[in-house]
Design a protein around this motif. Structure first.
Motif, mmCIF file in Angstrom:
data_model
loop_
_atom_site.group_PDB
_atom_site.id
_atom_site.type_symbol
_atom_site.label_atom_id
_atom_site.label_comp_id
_atom_site.label_asym_id
_atom_site.label_seq_id
_atom_site.Cartn_x
_atom_site.Cartn_y
_atom_site.Cartn_z
ATOM 1 N N ASP A 149 0.809 -1.226 0.000
ATOM 2 C CA ASP A 149 0.000 0.000 0.000
ATOM 3 C C ASP A 149 0.846 1.283 0.000
ATOM 4 N N LYS A 150 2.097 1.202 -0.378
ATOM 5 C CA LYS A 150 2.942 2.392 -0.412
ATOM 6 C C LYS A 150 3.242 2.831 -1.842
ATOM 7 N N LYS A 151 2.812 2.036 -2.793
ATOM 8 C CA LYS A 151 3.025 2.423 -4.182
ATOM 9 C C LYS A 151 2.126 3.601 -4.523
ATOM 10 N N PRO A 152 2.552 4.457 -5.458
ATOM 11 C CA PRO A 152 1.670 5.553 -5.866
ATOM 12 C C PRO A 152 0.386 4.997 -6.483
ATOM 13 N N LYS A 153 -0.683 5.746 -6.325
ATOM 14 C CA LYS A 153 -1.968 5.314 -6.856
ATOM 15 C C LYS A 153 -1.997 5.519 -8.366
ATOM 16 N N THR A 154 -2.523 4.523 -9.058
ATOM 17 C CA THR A 154 -2.714 4.613 -10.506
ATOM 18 C C THR A 154 -4.117 4.102 -10.825
ATOM 19 N N LEU A 155 -4.535 4.358 -12.044
ATOM 20 C CA LEU A 155 -5.813 3.843 -12.534
ATOM 21 C C LEU A 155 -5.546 2.936 -13.721
ATOM 22 N N LYS A 156 -6.411 1.966 -13.913
ATOM 23 C CA LYS A 156 -6.316 1.132 -15.108
ATOM 24 C C LYS A 156 -6.743 1.955 -16.314
ATOM 25 N N PRO A 157 -6.228 1.629 -17.486
ATOM 26 C CA PRO A 157 -6.595 2.389 -18.683
ATOM 27 C C PRO A 157 -8.103 2.483 -18.914
ATOM 28 N N LEU A 158 -8.852 1.418 -18.620
ATOM 29 C CA LEU A 158 -10.307 1.466 -18.793
ATOM 30 C C LEU A 158 -10.926 2.510 -17.861
ATOM 31 N N GLU A 159 -10.442 2.599 -16.627
ATOM 32 C CA GLU A 159 -10.950 3.606 -15.697
ATOM 33 C C GLU A 159 -10.681 5.013 -16.235
ATOM 34 N N CYS A 160 -9.486 5.223 -16.752
ATOM 35 C CA CYS A 160 -9.127 6.536 -17.307
ATOM 36 C C CYS A 160 -10.047 6.912 -18.460
ATOM 37 N N VAL A 161 -10.229 5.979 -19.376
ATOM 38 C CA VAL A 161 -11.085 6.221 -20.541
ATOM 39 C C VAL A 161 -12.518 6.503 -20.101
ATOM 40 N N ASP A 162 -13.020 5.726 -19.150
ATOM 41 C CA ASP A 162 -14.392 5.929 -18.674
ATOM 42 C C ASP A 162 -14.564 7.280 -17.982
ATOM 43 N N ILE A 163 -13.568 7.709 -17.222
ATOM 44 C CA ILE A 163 -13.648 9.020 -16.579
ATOM 45 C C ILE A 163 -13.700 10.121 -17.632
ATOM 46 N N ILE A 164 -12.861 10.018 -18.646
ATOM 47 C CA ILE A 164 -12.870 11.033 -19.713
ATOM 48 C C ILE A 164 -14.220 11.050 -20.424
ATOM 49 N N ILE A 165 -14.757 9.883 -20.740
ATOM 50 C CA ILE A 165 -16.070 9.808 -21.393
ATOM 51 C C ILE A 165 -17.134 10.458 -20.510
ATOM 52 N N ASN A 166 -17.117 10.162 -19.220
ATOM 53 C CA ASN A 166 -18.102 10.751 -18.307
ATOM 54 C C ASN A 166 -17.987 12.268 -18.252
ATOM 55 N N VAL A 167 -16.760 12.777 -18.207
ATOM 56 C CA VAL A 167 -16.565 14.226 -18.184
ATOM 57 C C VAL A 167 -17.097 14.850 -19.470
ATOM 58 N N MET A 168 -16.797 14.232 -20.603
ATOM 59 C CA MET A 168 -17.261 14.770 -21.889
ATOM 60 C C MET A 168 -18.790 14.715 -21.979
ATOM 61 N N ASN A 169 -19.393 13.639 -21.482
ATOM 62 C CA ASN A 169 -20.860 13.543 -21.478
ATOM 63 C C ASN A 169 -21.481 14.626 -20.607
ATOM 64 N N GLU A 170 -20.896 14.846 -19.425
ATOM 65 C CA GLU A 170 -21.444 15.881 -18.545
ATOM 66 C C GLU A 170 -21.245 17.266 -19.162
ATOM 67 N N LEU A 171 -20.099 17.474 -19.798
ATOM 68 C CA LEU A 171 -19.865 18.752 -20.464
ATOM 69 C C LEU A 171 -20.899 18.978 -21.563
ATOM 70 N N LEU A 172 -21.216 17.937 -22.314
ATOM 71 C CA LEU A 172 -22.261 18.055 -23.344
ATOM 72 C C LEU A 172 -23.628 18.330 -22.736
ATOM 73 N N SER A 173 -23.869 17.802 -21.552
ATOM 74 C CA SER A 173 -25.179 18.055 -20.929
ATOM 75 C C SER A 173 -25.315 19.513 -20.489
ATOM 76 N N VAL A 174 -24.196 20.168 -20.129
ATOM 77 C CA VAL A 174 -24.280 21.581 -19.749
ATOM 78 C C VAL A 174 -24.047 22.511 -20.935
ATOM 79 N N ASP A 175 -23.398 22.004 -21.985
ATOM 80 C CA ASP A 175 -23.125 22.807 -23.179
ATOM 81 C C ASP A 175 -23.273 21.926 -24.423
ATOM 82 N N PRO A 176 -24.510 21.768 -24.918
ATOM 83 C CA PRO A 176 -24.754 20.897 -26.074
ATOM 84 C C PRO A 176 -24.021 21.336 -27.344
ATOM 85 N N ASP A 177 -23.550 22.579 -27.384
ATOM 86 C CA ASP A 177 -22.832 23.062 -28.565
ATOM 87 C C ASP A 177 -21.340 22.740 -28.533
#
Length: 199
Positions: A149-177
């Motif tokens: 438990d002393k190693k730096p925290k990382t995310l799996k590539p799928l987690e990273c991709v899913d976070i980016i997709i979620n951010v982009m989806n939320e951004l589209l919900s507040v700014d459809p343009d």
């Protein structure tokens, strides 16, 4: 990057967002290939086993760092396209990346990214991991058990991709343009379909 004007679209900004996204995609592919093509270790040379280990570990570090870099650059670019780079630099750039995501989206829309949403939890998670990597410090060694438990925290590539997709989806919900969010979503969903990865 293009921005929408009264006369259509015009070239507004350029930068490394596309490169960051492609690095994330390449690391996702490396990790997918590692997961889906399990070779027989008895048939590999020692150097190939070391390379295989890198194909398992490296994408975690690289995806985490470049996903955070991508999101921070994206929100900066978004704000700069909506107003100006000098405005973002002078008044917003000193904020934490998490604060930038909320404030920049609220500045230019009726509502911004919701600070209580799962999307924002993902944003906090990715920047927390980025900070753990970027500000990594040596630790005292007291035997192998002290390394747990002393190693730096990382995310799996799928987690990273899913976070980016979620951010982009939320951004589209507040700014459809917002032009680029849907392009990023399409690119990453295509990647996920072509290179399946399990959690």
């Amino acid at each position: 990057m293009l921005k929408k004007t009264e006369n259509g679209y015009e070239l507004a900004r350029f930068g490394d967002l596309g490169i960051f996204l492609e690095i994330i995609c390449e690391q996702y592919k490396v990790y997918s290939n590692f997961q889906n093509k399990r070779p027989n270790l008895d048939q590999l040379e020692p150097e190939d086993i070391i390379r295989l280990n890198h194909n398992q570990i490296d994408p975690l570090y690289i995806s985490t760092l470049f996903s955070a870099m991508f999101l921070e650059a994206y929100i900066y670019d978004y704000g700069a396209r909506k107003s100006s780079a000098s405005y973002i630099e002078n008044y917003i750039d000193k904020l934490s990346p998490q604060a930038k995501c909320i404030i920049v989206t609220q500045l230019f829309n009726e509502v911004g990214i919701d600070a209580s949403s799962q999307t924002f939890e993902g944003i906090k998670k990715i920047f927390g991991c980025r900070n753990s990597l970027a500000h990594n410090k040596t630790k005292e060694y007291n035997g192998l058990d002290s390394l747990k438990d002393k190693k730096p925290k990382t995310l799996k590539p799928l987690e990273c991709v899913d976070i980016i997709i979620n951010v982009m989806n939320e951004l589209l919900s507040v700014d459809p343009d917002e032009l680029y969010a849907s392009i990023v979503i399409e690119r990453l969903n295509t990647l996920k379909n072509q290179y399946p990865v399990s959690d």
